[in-house]
Design a protein around this motif. Structure first.
Motif, PDB file in Angstrom:
ATOM      1  N   GLY A 195      -6.763  26.927  -7.617  1.00 44.47           N
ATOM      2  CA  GLY A 195      -6.435  25.893  -6.645  1.00 44.47           C
ATOM      3  C   GLY A 195      -6.415  24.532  -7.314  1.00 44.47           C
ATOM      4  N   THR A 196      -5.400  23.723  -7.001  1.00 45.57           N
ATOM      5  CA  THR A 196      -5.328  22.371  -7.561  1.00 45.57           C
ATOM      6  C   THR A 196      -5.086  21.375  -6.441  1.00 45.57           C
ATOM      7  N   ASP A 197      -5.570  20.157  -6.653  1.00 44.65           N
ATOM      8  CA  ASP A 197      -5.338  19.094  -5.673  1.00 44.65           C
ATOM      9  C   ASP A 197      -5.439  17.748  -6.375  1.00 44.65           C
ATOM     10  N   ILE A 198      -4.786  16.756  -5.799  1.00 40.33           N
ATOM     11  CA  ILE A 198      -4.783  15.412  -6.379  1.00 40.33           C
ATOM     12  C   ILE A 198      -6.061  14.655  -6.057  1.00 40.33           C
ATOM     13  N   SER A 199      -6.826  15.140  -5.083  1.00 39.17           N
ATOM     14  CA  SER A 199      -8.065  14.483  -4.686  1.00 39.17           C
ATOM     15  C   SER A 199      -9.257  15.139  -5.381  1.00 39.17           C
ATOM     16  N   ARG A 200      -9.926  14.382  -6.210  1.00 36.56           N
ATOM     17  CA  ARG A 200     -11.095  14.929  -6.903  1.00 36.56           C
ATOM     18  C   ARG A 200     -12.208  15.268  -5.912  1.00 36.56           C
ATOM     19  N   HIS A 201     -12.273  14.506  -4.837  1.00 34.20           N
ATOM     20  CA  HIS A 201     -13.301  14.757  -3.817  1.00 34.20           C
ATOM     21  C   HIS A 201     -13.155  16.152  -3.222  1.00 34.20           C
ATOM     22  N   VAL A 202     -11.930  16.520  -2.821  1.00 35.95           N
ATOM     23  CA  VAL A 202     -11.764  17.834  -2.199  1.00 35.95           C
ATOM     24  C   VAL A 202     -11.855  18.956  -3.226  1.00 35.95           C
ATOM     25  N   VAL A 203     -11.506  18.681  -4.483  1.00 38.90           N
ATOM     26  CA  VAL A 203     -11.690  19.687  -5.540  1.00 38.90           C
ATOM     27  C   VAL A 203     -13.182  19.983  -5.706  1.00 38.90           C
ATOM     28  N   ASP A 204     -13.998  18.943  -5.726  1.00 38.48           N
ATOM     29  CA  ASP A 204     -15.452  19.142  -5.818  1.00 38.48           C
ATOM     30  C   ASP A 204     -15.963  19.938  -4.619  1.00 38.48           C
ATOM     31  N   TYR A 205     -15.448  19.631  -3.451  1.00 33.15           N
ATOM     32  CA  TYR A 205     -15.853  20.324  -2.224  1.00 33.15           C
ATOM     33  C   TYR A 205     -15.509  21.811  -2.310  1.00 33.15           C
ATOM     34  N   LEU A 263       0.827  -1.206   0.000  1.00 38.50           N
ATOM     35  CA  LEU A 263       0.000   0.000   0.000  1.00 38.50           C
ATOM     36  C   LEU A 263       0.863   1.258   0.000  1.00 38.50           C
ATOM     37  N   ARG A 264       1.926   1.259   0.782  1.00 42.38           N
ATOM     38  CA  ARG A 264       2.816   2.435   0.802  1.00 42.38           C
ATOM     39  C   ARG A 264       3.429   2.661  -0.576  1.00 42.38           C
ATOM     40  N   GLU A 265       3.829   1.584  -1.238  1.00 40.71           N
ATOM     41  CA  GLU A 265       4.426   1.697  -2.566  1.00 40.71           C
ATOM     42  C   GLU A 265       3.391   2.174  -3.586  1.00 40.71           C
ATOM     43  N   LEU A 266       2.157   1.698  -3.440  1.00 38.50           N
ATOM     44  CA  LEU A 266       1.085   2.126  -4.339  1.00 38.50           C
ATOM     45  C   LEU A 266       0.824   3.622  -4.206  1.00 38.50           C
ATOM     46  N   LEU A 283      -9.528   1.904  -8.351  1.00 39.78           N
ATOM     47  CA  LEU A 283      -9.330   1.822  -6.905  1.00 39.78           C
ATOM     48  C   LEU A 283      -7.913   2.217  -6.500  1.00 39.78           C
ATOM     49  N   HIS A 284      -6.971   2.050  -7.391  1.00 36.85           N
ATOM     50  CA  HIS A 284      -5.596   2.468  -7.086  1.00 36.85           C
ATOM     51  C   HIS A 284      -5.552   3.974  -6.828  1.00 36.85           C
ATOM     52  N   ARG A 285      -6.253   4.719  -7.668  1.00 31.76           N
ATOM     53  CA  ARG A 285      -6.320   6.174  -7.474  1.00 31.76           C
ATOM     54  C   ARG A 285      -7.098   6.510  -6.212  1.00 31.76           C
ATOM     55  N   ALA A 286      -8.148   5.762  -5.921  1.00 25.60           N
ATOM     56  CA  ALA A 286      -8.939   6.015  -4.719  1.00 25.60           C
ATOM     57  C   ALA A 286      -8.099   5.849  -3.460  1.00 25.60           C
ATOM     58  N   VAL A 287      -7.212   4.866  -3.461  1.00 29.48           N
ATOM     59  CA  VAL A 287      -6.322   4.654  -2.314  1.00 29.48           C
ATOM     60  C   VAL A 287      -5.405   5.854  -2.128  1.00 29.48           C
ATOM     61  N   ALA A 288      -4.806   6.326  -3.225  1.00 34.62           N
ATOM     62  CA  ALA A 288      -3.901   7.475  -3.137  1.00 34.62           C
ATOM     63  C   ALA A 288      -4.628   8.706  -2.636  1.00 34.62           C
ATOM     64  N   GLU A 289      -5.848   8.936  -3.136  1.00 39.16           N
ATOM     65  CA  GLU A 289      -6.615  10.107  -2.703  1.00 39.16           C
ATOM     66  C   GLU A 289      -6.973  10.005  -1.225  1.00 39.16           C
ATOM     67  N   ALA A 290      -7.333   8.814  -0.776  1.00 30.35           N
ATOM     68  CA  ALA A 290      -7.726   8.639   0.626  1.00 30.35           C
ATOM     69  C   ALA A 290      -6.559   8.911   1.568  1.00 30.35           C
ATOM     70  N   MET A 291      -5.343   8.632   1.110  1.00 33.82           N
ATOM     71  CA  MET A 291      -4.180   8.803   1.978  1.00 33.82           C
ATOM     72  C   MET A 291      -3.545  10.174   1.861  1.00 33.82           C
TER      73      MET A 291
END
Length: 275
Positions: free
Chosen positions: A141-151, A11-14, A62-70
């Motif tokens: 503003g830019t961010d790697i998390s689409r969730h927080v960009v939407d927010y 997971l850390r490597e992902l 899901l790989h991207r979802a993991v990165a965004e969650a972390m």
């Protein structure tokens, strides 16, 4: 069943591969907290099963979802007032003087999370630089998390969020209450826009900026990724522009790109001009 050390290492490597975010092994418990809801939604019976799904490469999103969650999304309005005072006293006046003829400013809030930094800067400009009202000012503003960009794009914040750092006078002046939420005023929202972007990938669609805020981000990047990011920022920064980092960060190994300045109790950087 809990993950094995091998699973945590995977997971850390992902996360590192997807976002350049370095997760120390001492923080493995974060995976349990942040990935369990994703694992449940994906249909996995446990985090261990979820990791096996990821290793099998399905589904790829899901790989991207993991990165965004972390990704660390800790932020607040006017987080650490010293840089904002330095911007008010030194950098914004300098940039206004340099851009007086074009009457145009472009500012980049990198890793903007849920948008409080960008909106705080817009409020500060509106509050202290009324002469800029007729200018073309855009804070991106830019961010790697689409969730927080939407927010951030929604511009609506809960009471707990506006109570963190936002002076009551500015709250009432630049936000409107809707039940238990507060919405950023059209005046301030018109100055800000938010987009998805990975800081460790080329950023061809972004314009040239007069000011870049890259605060409290570098801690999570490897030295190699930091160097690459500084090169990208130098490419995107106007020769007469400025870079602002977090108080505990510095542009190490980039002295060929940036020179440090000090003012209003803060360090900031300007691009080294080609000789």
């Amino acid at each position: 069943m809990a993950c094995s050390d091998t699973d945590y290492a995977y997971l850390r490597e992902l996360v590192l591969e997807q976002s350049a975010n370095l997760i120390d092994p001492s923080r493995n418990a974060l995976f349990d907290t942040r990935l369990t809801p994703i694992a449940r939604l994906s249909g996995a019976d446990s985090l261990e099963d979820f990791v096996n799904m990821l290793k099998a490469g399905r589904p790829a999103h899901l790989h991207r979802a993991v990165a965004e969650a972390m990704t660390i999304n800790e932020t607040s309005f006017f987080r650490d007032m010293r840089p904002f005072e330095m911007l008010r006293q030194i950098l914004i006046p300098r940039l206004m003087e340099r851009r007086m003829e074009e009457r145009r400013l472009r500012i980049w809030s990198a890793a903007s999370s849920t948008g409080q930094e960008a909106y705080s800067l817009a409020m500060m400009i509106a509050e202290h630089f009324s002469e800029i009202a007729g200018w073309d000012v855009k804070i991106v503003g830019t961010d790697i998390s689409r969730h927080v960009v939407d927010y951030a794009q929604k511009g609506r914040y809960r009471r707990l969020e506006v109570n963190r750092g936002l002076p009551a006078r500015m709250l009432l002046k630049y936000m409107t209450r809707h039940g238990e939420e507060w919405e950023v005023s059209p005046q301030i929202r018109s100055m800000c826009e938010f987009h998805y972007a990975n800081l460790c990938a080329p950023l061809p669609l972004l314009p040239t900026f007069d000011l870049v805020l890259l605060r409290n981000v570098l801690l999570y990047f490897s030295q190699q990724d930091r160097r690459a990011l500084f090169r990208e920022i130098h490419r995107k920064l106007s020769p007469a522009g400025y870079l602002v980092l977090g108080n505990a960060e510095q542009a190490e190994d980039s002295t060929n790109l940036f020179e440090v300045e000090f003012g209003a109790d803060c360090y900031f950087y300007s691009p080294v001009r080609a000789s």
